[in-house]
Design a protein around this motif. Sequence first.
Motif, PDB file in Angstrom:
ATOM      1  N   LYS A  18       0.853  -1.196   0.000  1.00  0.00           N
ATOM      2  CA  LYS A  18       0.000   0.000   0.000  1.00  0.00           C
ATOM      3  C   LYS A  18       0.881   1.236   0.000  1.00  0.00           C
ATOM      4  N   ALA A  19       0.843   1.976  -1.083  1.00  0.00           N
ATOM      5  CA  ALA A  19       1.679   3.175  -1.205  1.00  0.00           C
ATOM      6  C   ALA A  19       1.233   4.000  -2.406  1.00  0.00           C
ATOM      7  N   ASP A  20       1.669   5.232  -2.411  1.00  0.00           N
ATOM      8  CA  ASP A  20       1.416   6.184  -3.488  1.00  0.00           C
ATOM      9  C   ASP A  20       2.499   5.984  -4.554  1.00  0.00           C
ATOM     10  N   PHE A  21       2.091   5.834  -5.822  1.00  0.00           N
ATOM     11  CA  PHE A  21       3.126   5.606  -6.846  1.00  0.00           C
ATOM     12  C   PHE A  21       3.918   6.870  -7.185  1.00  0.00           C
ATOM     13  N   MET A  22       3.573   7.989  -6.564  1.00  0.00           N
ATOM     14  CA  MET A  22       4.405   9.189  -6.699  1.00  0.00           C
ATOM     15  C   MET A  22       5.529   9.195  -5.650  1.00  0.00           C
ATOM     16  N   LYS A  23       5.408   8.314  -4.639  1.00  0.00           N
ATOM     17  CA  LYS A  23       6.417   8.216  -3.555  1.00  0.00           C
ATOM     18  C   LYS A  23       6.550   6.749  -3.161  1.00  0.00           C
ATOM     19  N   MET A  24       7.207   5.969  -3.982  1.00  0.00           N
ATOM     20  CA  MET A  24       7.276   4.523  -3.757  1.00  0.00           C
ATOM     21  C   MET A  24       8.232   4.165  -2.611  1.00  0.00           C
ATOM     22  N   PRO A  25       7.852   3.203  -1.755  1.00  0.00           N
ATOM     23  CA  PRO A  25       8.677   2.838  -0.604  1.00  0.00           C
ATOM     24  C   PRO A  25       9.704   1.754  -0.923  1.00  0.00           C
ATOM     25  N   PHE A  26      10.318   1.844  -2.103  1.00  0.00           N
ATOM     26  CA  PHE A  26      11.297   0.840  -2.511  1.00  0.00           C
ATOM     27  C   PHE A  26      12.665   1.493  -2.716  1.00  0.00           C
ATOM     28  N   PRO A  27      13.746   0.737  -2.447  1.00  0.00           N
ATOM     29  CA  PRO A  27      15.085   1.270  -2.728  1.00  0.00           C
ATOM     30  C   PRO A  27      15.294   1.452  -4.232  1.00  0.00           C
ATOM     31  N   ASP A  28      16.294   2.230  -4.592  1.00  0.00           N
ATOM     32  CA  ASP A  28      16.668   2.387  -5.999  1.00  0.00           C
ATOM     33  C   ASP A  28      17.003   1.022  -6.599  1.00  0.00           C
ATOM     34  N   ASN A  29      16.736   0.874  -7.890  1.00  0.00           N
ATOM     35  CA  ASN A  29      17.159  -0.316  -8.644  1.00  0.00           C
ATOM     36  C   ASN A  29      16.653  -1.627  -8.037  1.00  0.00           C
ATOM     37  N   SER A  30      15.369  -1.663  -7.660  1.00  0.00           N
ATOM     38  CA  SER A  30      14.800  -2.833  -6.968  1.00  0.00           C
ATOM     39  C   SER A  30      14.225  -3.900  -7.893  1.00  0.00           C
ATOM     40  N   PHE A  31      13.727  -3.494  -9.083  1.00  0.00           N
ATOM     41  CA  PHE A  31      12.932  -4.426  -9.893  1.00  0.00           C
ATOM     42  C   PHE A  31      13.559  -4.731 -11.248  1.00  0.00           C
ATOM     43  N   ASP A  32      13.314  -5.971 -11.704  1.00  0.00           N
ATOM     44  CA  ASP A  32      13.817  -6.422 -13.011  1.00  0.00           C
ATOM     45  C   ASP A  32      12.940  -5.907 -14.150  1.00  0.00           C
ATOM     46  N   ALA A  33      11.724  -5.539 -13.841  1.00  0.00           N
ATOM     47  CA  ALA A  33      10.805  -4.997 -14.852  1.00  0.00           C
ATOM     48  C   ALA A  33       9.655  -4.301 -14.127  1.00  0.00           C
TER      49      ALA A  33
END
Length: 340
Positions: free
Chosen positions: A150-165
């Motif tokens: 649950k989060a706002d996609f304008m302020k994502m709670p993920f570190p940089d470079n987290s996803f493969d796609a």
Amino acid sequence: MDLASNLGGKIDKAEVLSAVQKYEKYHVCYGGQEEERKANYTDMVNKYYDLVTSFYEFGWGESFHFAPRWKGESLRESIKRHEHFLPLQLGLKPGQKVLDVGCGIGGPLREISRFSSTSITGLNNNEYQITRGKELNRIAGVDKTCNFVKADFMKMPFPDNSFDAVYAIEATCHAPDAYGCYKEIFRVLKPGQYFAAYEWCMTDSFDPQNPEHQKIKAEIEIGDGLPDIRLTAKCLEALKQAGFEVIWEKDLAVDSPLPWYLPLDKSHFSLSSFRLTAVGRLFTKNMVKVLEYVGLAPKGSLRVQDFLEKAAEGLVEGGKREIFTPMYFFLARKPDLDRN
């Protein structure tokens, strides 16, 4: 009676009518301004999805989106194919970590995860949809590989470079600012990897000086919880400003053998997608009217059905005039500066 019991989402049943009135006031039809919608997009979009999710699931199933469609293909088949197109374009491989931006109740997330054998995180800022999505994940047996945040996609709670796609299906149109949204996606995507999306856009045929065009745009905005509908060129510009290299882009509505808006068109009737047809929507409206009258559905439910009907009319008219598309597709890559 699932439709009746779930109407209003997480909103207290006694507060549904008040929530509808507050939501309506954000929009042009009720004197609202674009600036206010953008400034209060979190509240507006949350109210929208609390109010409409049960209607969507009742009419569409678990995947709330349109699709280009071949002759002889059912609506459900076209929706699945449209979902499969994304992992094929992204080049997904088993075990990869993928982000679905604005995932709804997770219909596409589950389909794409099973199709590509990937782990998918669904990002959503609506608590009711996440609760519903988790239950559907458990039923589908993908709760070990797929999750929701649950989060706002304008302020994502993920570190940089987290996803493969990363992908988004008719979701980032809710963002008040395309550049800000795409910049966040760029940040959490690994270098050298891809972002693909289907965007809701006004096409080059849209004339902002044409009152009929403006009316259609306003109907789609109120009926679909949108702060504004951007031109395709603005999305492309925002992608490049965010740092992406655009691999290819196209309005997939242009070459669709059957019009994408066909399920909603009053001239169309289908038993397989009956609830989406004009007759099916009239049936739903009358059912909701009765449920609200006898107290099984909260007051304000019929008002929600009314603005969804307004949206359907705007979508069909926008599609027929070719001034609106729900499937402006692009595939973009985050440059790998170390390799370059």
